[in-house]
Design an enzyme around this catalytic site. Structure first.
Site, PDB file in Angstrom:
ATOM      1  N   CYS A  39      -5.893   0.950  -6.218  1.00 17.58           N
ATOM      2  CA  CYS A  39      -6.174   2.368  -6.482  1.00 17.58           C
ATOM      3  C   CYS A  39      -5.192   3.267  -5.726  1.00 17.58           C
ATOM      4  O   CYS A  39      -5.175   3.266  -4.491  1.00 17.58           O
ATOM      5  CB  CYS A  39      -7.617   2.651  -6.075  1.00 17.58           C
ATOM      6  SG  CYS A  39      -8.054   4.383  -5.927  1.00 17.58           S
ATOM      7  N   CYS A  97      -6.792   5.864  -3.411  1.00 17.53           N
ATOM      8  CA  CYS A  97      -7.378   5.136  -2.274  1.00 17.53           C
ATOM      9  C   CYS A  97      -6.312   4.845  -1.223  1.00 17.53           C
ATOM     10  O   CYS A  97      -6.576   4.953  -0.012  1.00 17.53           O
ATOM     11  CB  CYS A  97      -8.004   3.818  -2.729  1.00 17.53           C
ATOM     12  SG  CYS A  97      -9.337   4.001  -3.933  1.00 17.53           S
TER      13      CYS A  97
END
Length: 104
Positions: free
Chosen positions: A29, A32
């Site tokens: 991600c 992230c």
């Protein structure tokens, strides 16, 4: 930074800590990855809150327990009660503001 890998580890964590912030993330991600160093900085600066990470691909049971459908998601738990859930990337100031509002 502690990683929580299953429900049993999570239950132990909240038994031992009244103030918990969990960063739900995945290694693939992009947002992230942007949030990771910020969470690390906050964890190093804040001593009255336990800050941990949960990889949703490793701990799917926890992601399901919290109804995580989008990552990153940061949840704030006080006295074993979910106080706030925030989706997406947030700047350090926003995370610190939430910690100060929720945990004092």
């Amino acid at each position: 930074m502690q990683h929580i890998n299953n429900k049993a580890e999570f239950e132990q964590l909240i038994k031992e800590n009244n103030n918990v912030v969990i960063d739900f993330y995945a290694t693939w991600c992009g947002p992230c990855k942007m949030l990771a160093p910020i969470i690390e900085q906050v964890a190093n600066e804040v001593s009255h809150v336990k800050i941990v990470k949960v990889d949703v691909d490793v701990a799917g049971d926890l992601a399901e327990l919290f109804g995580i459908t989008s990552i990153p998601t940061v949840v704030y738990i006080k006295n074993q009660k979910l106080e706030l859930r925030e989706l997406g990337f947030k700047p350090k100031t926003a995370i610190l503001d939430n910690i100060n509002k929720i945990f004092g």
